[in-house]
Scaffold this active site. Sequence first.
Site, PDB file in Angstrom:
ATOM      1  NE  ARG A   4     -10.087  -2.283  -1.228  1.00  0.00           N
ATOM      2  CZ  ARG A   4      -9.189  -1.998  -0.301  1.00  0.00           C
ATOM      3  NH1 ARG A   4      -8.131  -1.305  -0.588  1.00  0.00           N
ATOM      4  NH2 ARG A   4      -9.366  -2.409   0.937  1.00  0.00           N
ATOM      5  CB  CYS A  55      -0.861  -0.052   1.258  1.00  0.00           C
ATOM      6  SG  CYS A  55      -1.826   1.406   1.491  1.00  0.00           S
ATOM      7  CG  ASP A  57      -7.565  -5.454   5.649  1.00  0.00           C
ATOM      8  OD1 ASP A  57      -6.637  -6.179   5.261  1.00  0.00           O
ATOM      9  OD2 ASP A  57      -8.291  -4.789   4.869  1.00  0.00           O
ATOM     10  N   GLY A  98      -3.051 -10.339   3.367  1.00  0.00           N
ATOM     11  CA  GLY A  98      -2.835 -10.414   1.927  1.00  0.00           C
ATOM     12  C   GLY A  98      -1.487 -11.035   1.628  1.00  0.00           C
TER      13      GLY A  98
HETATM   14  P1  IMP Z   1      -1.023  -7.074   3.737  1.00  0.00           P
HETATM   15  O1  IMP Z   1      -1.546  -8.279   4.433  1.00  0.00           O
HETATM   16  O2  IMP Z   1      -0.118  -6.235   4.616  1.00  0.00           O
HETATM   17  O3  IMP Z   1      -0.375  -7.392   2.424  1.00  0.00           O
HETATM   18  O4  IMP Z   1      -2.278  -6.114   3.453  1.00  0.00           O
HETATM   19  C1  IMP Z   1      -3.400  -6.543   2.742  1.00  0.00           C
HETATM   20  C2  IMP Z   1      -4.436  -5.441   2.765  1.00  0.00           C
HETATM   21  O5  IMP Z   1      -3.948  -4.268   2.090  1.00  0.00           O
HETATM   22  C3  IMP Z   1      -5.716  -5.749   2.027  1.00  0.00           C
HETATM   23  O6  IMP Z   1      -6.610  -6.546   2.757  1.00  0.00           O
HETATM   24  C4  IMP Z   1      -6.295  -4.362   1.755  1.00  0.00           C
HETATM   25  O7  IMP Z   1      -6.997  -3.829   2.854  1.00  0.00           O
HETATM   26  C5  IMP Z   1      -5.041  -3.538   1.560  1.00  0.00           C
HETATM   27  N1  IMP Z   1      -4.756  -3.286   0.140  1.00  0.00           N
HETATM   28  C6  IMP Z   1      -4.876  -4.113  -0.907  1.00  0.00           C
HETATM   29  N2  IMP Z   1      -4.448  -3.534  -2.056  1.00  0.00           N
HETATM   30  C7  IMP Z   1      -4.072  -2.289  -1.722  1.00  0.00           C
HETATM   31  C8  IMP Z   1      -3.546  -1.197  -2.485  1.00  0.00           C
HETATM   32  O8  IMP Z   1      -3.301  -1.271  -3.684  1.00  0.00           O
HETATM   33  N3  IMP Z   1      -3.325  -0.045  -1.780  1.00  0.00           N
HETATM   34  C9  IMP Z   1      -3.577   0.060  -0.447  1.00  0.00           C
HETATM   35  N4  IMP Z   1      -4.018  -0.955   0.313  1.00  0.00           N
HETATM   36  C10 IMP Z   1      -4.272  -2.128  -0.323  1.00  0.00           C
END
Ligand code: IMP
Length: 504
Positions: A418, A319, A358, A381
């Site tokens: 989104r 992100c 999340d 994610g």
């Molecule tokens: P991770 O587990 O730290 O990789 O975060 C996953 C979360 O990042 C997802 O469930 C979303 O809420 C958020 N997310 C997904 N795609 C994006 C993006 O392109 N920009 C910002 N946040 C994102």
Amino acid sequence: MAYFFDQPSRTFNEYLLVPGYSSTKCQAKNVNLQTPLVKYKKGKKPALSLHIPLVSAIMQAVSDDTMAVALAREGGVSFIYGSQSVASQAAMVKRVKSYKAGFVTSDSNLSANSTLADVIALKEKTGHATMAVTDDGSANGKLLGLVTSRDYRISRMDMDRKVVDFMTPYTSLICGHVNISLKEANDIIWEHKLNNLPIVDENQNLKYFVFRKDYETRKSNPNELLDDSKRYIVGAGINTRDYETRVPALIEAGVDILCIDSSEGFSEWQKITIDWIRKQYGDSVKVGAGNVVDAEGFRYLAEAGADFVKIGIGGGSICITREQKGIGRGQATATIEVAKARDAYFKETGIYIPICSDGGIVHDYHMTLALAMGSDFIMLGRYFSRFDESPTNKVSINGQYMKEYWGEGSARARNWQRYDMGGDSKLSFEEGVDSYVPYAGKLKDNVDLTLNKIKSTMCNCGALTIPELQKKAKITLVSSTSIVEGGAHNVVLKDSTTTTPHKN
Ligand code: IMP
């Protein structure tokens, strides 16, 4: 004048758990990770619960039907990504709901025109040695034969040799009919000493494979998350624009839970979407909302009727929202504040609304911290994207296997629903990046290890359930120098190229 929070917002990395008294009962095998997925009234049971507090992110690079089956099998839920057409998202949900345990849709398929070079490339991509040769190269085409590693010798054969020359042809195969039960399929496998049994319909079209190697795993799945008809539970992401067509299609496909997928959820669009769902379906359709990062945002979505509320802005690994827009909040602070708001709401109304932290989980212990800080379950994610079951390509980079992982707000995902507020598309900007993450193998192996760590830490805190952890946890902020103390220090590390794939 603007409102100023009197404390800086903080990340999970800035906290540690301080052990509490643990009795002899505090052993990993006695820990129960059951947790509510949707809201419930005091003294009642939630309509849906998770056996483990993990859900997979609403992302193209994470949650498709294969991930959903693998995660439900371990007791969690996938939210199938909504940045695709209504028809293809509904088809994914349908595949999960019609999944027959032990019957696997072939993911490695060749056509009659394929060559030995195609076989090698496909094996590299999927890691699977058994390949179906079908008339159109699809998973459900007419089965012409099978290729396994016993059918070719790379050193003795030309790379452009056609698979039809060396495959085991259909006429020599033992197959099962589509109506066969799993027990009957396994009996044939044992009787004929097969490694796999292709399952075909009356027109010779391939439907599934049953694999000998799956036999043991199928027998040991006490945690499976199933509906009343013994089908896997599955979720799906929706948006605040096309819900009037998307929601009915997902419900028709059998979805168990929806979640409004938005990077910023403290908005009237979410209320309008929930209102529409309630008007059409009453409380029978469960829908989570988010994302929010403070008490006010939680309260708004709670009053709008959300079944759970998701927390997090800008903390995801892919992100760049905070850099691009300057909005967000440290994930730990956001979780702590929303958990307080959830508890206050419960006290006031007798309605418990589960919350989900999340994004931003880097180490397994961050999950334990998120739970201890009040999160009922966690959305991940990056964590899930590293596994065999994620939808993305496995690639070799400088001799190391990686999986692709990209944000829903990246140009690659083109998820205008989104991230775009409408208007001139030339003025849109990215809120996510396209990246690689180290490949980590099978979901089950990794999840087992992670849960063991969570359970072990819970025992150190004297807690055998998540609510008990939330009550008993003692959490401390750490100084930057004590973070250095927490890693290996003042030693010369030996070569670390053999670190385990689980380390994340
Ligand atoms: P991770 O587990 O730290 O990789 O975060 C996953 C979360 O990042 C997802 O469930 C979303 O809420 C958020 N997310 C997904 N795609 C994006 C993006 O392109 N920009 C910002 N946040 C994102």
